[in-house]
Structure formats: structure tokens, C-alpha cells
Write a protein that holds these residues in place. Structure first.
Motif, mmCIF file in Angstrom:
data_model
loop_
_atom_site.group_PDB
_atom_site.id
_atom_site.type_symbol
_atom_site.label_atom_id
_atom_site.label_comp_id
_atom_site.label_asym_id
_atom_site.label_seq_id
_atom_site.Cartn_x
_atom_site.Cartn_y
_atom_site.Cartn_z
ATOM 1 N N UNK A 49 -30.450 -44.979 -2.944
ATOM 2 C CA UNK A 49 -31.171 -43.817 -2.412
ATOM 3 C C UNK A 49 -30.880 -43.518 -0.950
ATOM 4 N N UNK A 50 -30.457 -44.496 -0.196
ATOM 5 C CA UNK A 50 -30.320 -44.351 1.261
ATOM 6 C C UNK A 50 -29.108 -43.474 1.598
ATOM 7 N N UNK A 51 -29.316 -42.330 2.256
ATOM 8 C CA UNK A 51 -28.178 -41.475 2.624
ATOM 9 C C UNK A 51 -27.180 -42.168 3.530
ATOM 10 N N UNK A 52 -27.645 -43.107 4.350
ATOM 11 C CA UNK A 52 -26.736 -43.832 5.237
ATOM 12 C C UNK A 52 -25.792 -44.719 4.433
ATOM 13 N N UNK A 53 -26.321 -45.399 3.426
ATOM 14 C CA UNK A 53 -25.473 -46.222 2.572
ATOM 15 C C UNK A 53 -24.521 -45.347 1.775
ATOM 16 N N UNK A 54 -25.011 -44.204 1.285
ATOM 17 C CA UNK A 54 -24.136 -43.290 0.541
ATOM 18 C C UNK A 54 -22.994 -42.799 1.427
ATOM 19 N N UNK A 55 -23.304 -42.472 2.685
ATOM 20 C CA UNK A 55 -22.262 -42.028 3.618
ATOM 21 C C UNK A 55 -21.243 -43.142 3.851
ATOM 22 N N UNK A 56 -21.721 -44.380 3.936
ATOM 23 C CA UNK A 56 -20.809 -45.503 4.113
ATOM 24 C C UNK A 56 -19.911 -45.673 2.891
ATOM 25 N N UNK A 57 -20.477 -45.476 1.711
ATOM 26 C CA UNK A 57 -19.668 -45.559 0.489
ATOM 27 C C UNK A 57 -18.611 -44.464 0.462
#
Length: 381
Positions: free
Chosen positions: A29-37
Motif C-alpha cells: 500500500x505504501x506509495x514510497x515502496x511502490x515508487x522504489x519498486x
């Protein structure tokens, strides 16, 4: 607790030996983790972008989103496929806004009319003759690394791409037990019989994890377990190296009702007949092999909680050209897809719950998913 505060996680007991932990809920759910992916997974590895047959003639193109970048994939005048970032070199305008189409000779920026050939080279611009020091190759579109394999165009945005053989081909070989085990399915020579797109309200990893296990098969896949009875025991074909799930004794084909399928692909070996093989090519491809067709999934992560899945059903060209009835074979995996994606969405809505803040658990038949979790965590932290 005031509005906006994060609910505290519920304490988890020490896991017994038969269970393994999953990624924490924030990974979904975390947009920061998604951006990192996007930056560290999808923009660094090989990404299966386009079915080559979808751009059949010179000037045919598709645009595809890979991580944070839009990429144009176009057939050149010489018949080769080219890929370049969808960004004008002048002032950064989005060069091509259409998802797909055909141009005669070039792409022209709608802002200042800088114009690029199908090979990405700068060919014209207003007053370009007054700028003789501008190198048309140097100021062409930024090219993207490209490989064609299994009839698809695979792209890599990295300056130095990883080995295609070690990663993409390696994932297939690791699953099937040999690098040439997929050769007999002649995937590159097959023809698109049907395509269905699914807009799934779930994180891309939910979909990967679901595809890798069959602990859920007896619960939500009645049609699939009728065709592949061993799946009712909870062990996915991907749990084993080189294993193909065998058709049921009274099953004639990989169809929604178990009725006879179509002509067997000539290169399929005897020991592969009447078996189903499932392959995950990280991070976004699923390949499903059965004797008479191939089902090929491509995932396109859109947000932390939304993923577009394009699913292609591929058959021998003569099957498609003859107008043969493929509905029963398409319907089987279409139902599987709908059942799986509903389950993924059911999980996604709980990923922000305090109950899942520390993650869930994997039972023994799912332990191989932990390797995928480690693969993700090693890249994004």
C-alpha cells in the motif's frame, strides 16, 4: 488516537516451524515502496512490453509504461523493432500520446515540431538548418535496450542491463528444469487467438503470490481442479522443478468442461502431453503451457493498489486462421483469472489493517513464495 495516526500493529506470536512470515502490509500500500519498486525493480530489469505481432508493419507502434517512463516501441522501415523513451529531446514534451497506431515515416512532437524517424534519429525541426552544429543522431530519441523472445518485445531501461539469459531465460529454465524445455511449444510461432485485459484493484505482488501457489485452488477454482485434480491437494506446479500437473483421467483437454481441445503443438514432447506447466518470469510475466495453446500474462503496475493485466491466448496459426472454436479453452483460464483477481482484491483491502501490519504467514505448500519476497526486499529494502 487522533485522525491521521497509524494504528499500532497487533503483536504476532513466534512462528512455529511450519509457518514462514510474509512481507509486511505496507509493502502492498505504501506509495514510497511502490515508487522504489518502479525505480529499482521495473526500471532495472527486463520488462515484457509488447507482442511483436501487434506492430506488424513499418510505422506501427505501441506506447508502454515501464516504471516512471513511457516508451515507444515501433517497427522500423527495415522491419526491425526499435524502442525509445517517449520524450522529445527539445523541451521534454510527451512525443506520442496515443496508446497504439501507425505513422507513415516519423513521429513529430506536437509542441515545436521536432521530428524523429522510426529509428529514433532526429530528421527535422524548425530552423534546424540554422543550427549546423546539432548532431541529428546525438539529439535523437534516447534508445531503450531491446530483446525479442517468445514472440514478445522485452525492454530494459537500465544503462547496463542484466543478462537476459541469466534473468528471463534463467527463470524459465529454473522452473522447467532445463533451458530448452520450452522450445517445443514454439511460442514465437503461435498466433494471438484472444486477448482479455483485467483492471485489478490490487498490488502487483498480490497477483504474483497468488499465481505461485495452489493452496487456494480447491477453494476457489472448481473448474481448474476438475481438469487438474492434483491441484485440489494444495501444491502448485511451481512448487516443484520440472513438474507439470497432469490432466485428470477422464479429461480430454484443457477446456472449461474438460472436453477435447485443439491440435497439439507439434513440438510438444510426449512427456509434456496432457500436462500443465506454470512459469513466473519476475517481475511481471506468467507463462502457462498446455499441449495445444499457451496463455501469456503481462502485468503493468499502475499504482500501489491497481494493476493492469493483459492476458493473451496463443494458438497454432492454422487454428486461428481456420476460425476454430477456442471459446472453451479461453473460458477455463478466464474463469481462473476472475477467481484469482477477486481473491487478490479481497486481500488488498486488508493490507492497511493493524492485523496485517507485521504481515501474514505462509504454510508449507507456500514456502517457495518466501524466495520471491526476499527477491523484492533485497531490491527495495
Amino acid at each position: 488516537m487522533t485522525t491521521g495516526e497509524i494504528a499500532p500493529a497487533i503483536a504476532s506470536p513466534e512462528l512455529p516451524a511450519s509457518l514462514r512470515g510474509t512481507l509486511p502490509g505496507r509493502y502492498y500500500t505504501d506509495p514510497t515502496i511502490f515508487a522504489a519498486e518502479q525505480a529499482l525493480v521495473f526500471e532495472t530489469g527486463w520488462f515484457c512490453a509488447v507482442l511483436a505481432a501487434d506492430i506488424p508493419t513499418p510505422g506501427a507502434f505501441e506506447t508502454v509504461q515501464i516504471g516512471r517512463e513511457s516508451v515507444i516501441v515501433a517497427r522500423g522501415r527495415d522491419g526491425s523493432v526499435n524502442a525509445y523513451l517517449n520524450v522529445c529531446r527539445h523541451r521534454g514534451a510527451r512525443l506520442c500520446t496515443e496508446e497504439k497506431g501507425t505513422v507513415r515515416r516519423s513521429f513529430q512532437c506536437p509542441y515545436h515540431a521536432w521530428t524523429y524517424g522510426l529509428d529514433g534519429k532526429l530528421v527535422a525541426a524548425p530552423n534546424l538548418g540554422d543550427m549546423p552544429d546539432v548532431d541529428k543522431v546525438e539529439y535523437g530519441l534516447h534508445r531503450v535496450h531491446l530483446r525479442e523472445w517468445l514472440g514478445y518485445v522485452w525492454l530494459c531501461l537500465a544503462e547496463e542491463p542484466p543478462s537476459f539469459e541469466d534473468t528471463v531465460v534463467g527463470d524459465v529454465a529454473a522452473r522447467l528444469g532445463a533451458p530448452d524445455a520450452i522450445v517445443g511449444y514454439q511460442v514465437a510461432d503461435l498466433k494471438l487467438g484472444r486477448r482479455i485485459e483485467y483492471d485489478v484493484k490490487a498490488n502487483w505482488k498480490q497477483i504474483v503470490e497468488n499465481f505461485m501457489e495452489c493452496y487456494h485452488c480447491a477453494t476457489i477454482h472448481p473448474e481448474l481442479t476438475e481438469v487438474l485434480p492434483e491441484f485440489a491437494n494444495g501444491l502448485a506446479a511451481q512448487y516443484f522443478v520440472g513438474h507439470g500437473a497432469e490432466f485428470g483421467e477422464d479429461v480430454a483437454g484443457f477446456t472449461v468442461d474438460g472436453s477435447a481441445g485443439l491440435e497439439r503443438i507439434p513440438g510438444v514432447a510426449e512427456d509434456q502431453d496432457r500436462r500443465y506447466y506454470a512459469i513466473t518470469v519476475r517481475p511481471q510475466v506468467f507463462i502457462n503451457l498446455v499441449p495445444d495453446h499457451v496463455v501469456f500474462h503481462r502485468m503493468f503496475p499502475l499504482t500501489a493498489d491497481r494493476t493492469l493485466v493483459r492476458c493473451d491466448w496463443l494458438y497454432l496459426p492454422e487454428v486461428v486462421d481456420s476460425g476454430a472454436d477456442i471459446d472453451r479453452s479461453v473460458e477455463l483460464f478466464h474463469r481462473v483469472n476472475l477467481q484469482d483477481f477477486d481473491a487478490c482484491e479481497r486481500c488488498q483491502v486488508s493490507m492497511d489493517s493493524r492485523s496485517y501490519a507485521r504481515g501474514g504467514v505462509l504454510v508449507p505448500s507456500e514456502h517457495h513464495i518466501a524466495e520471491f519476497h526476499d527477491w523484492v526486499a533485497q531490491r527495495v529494502g
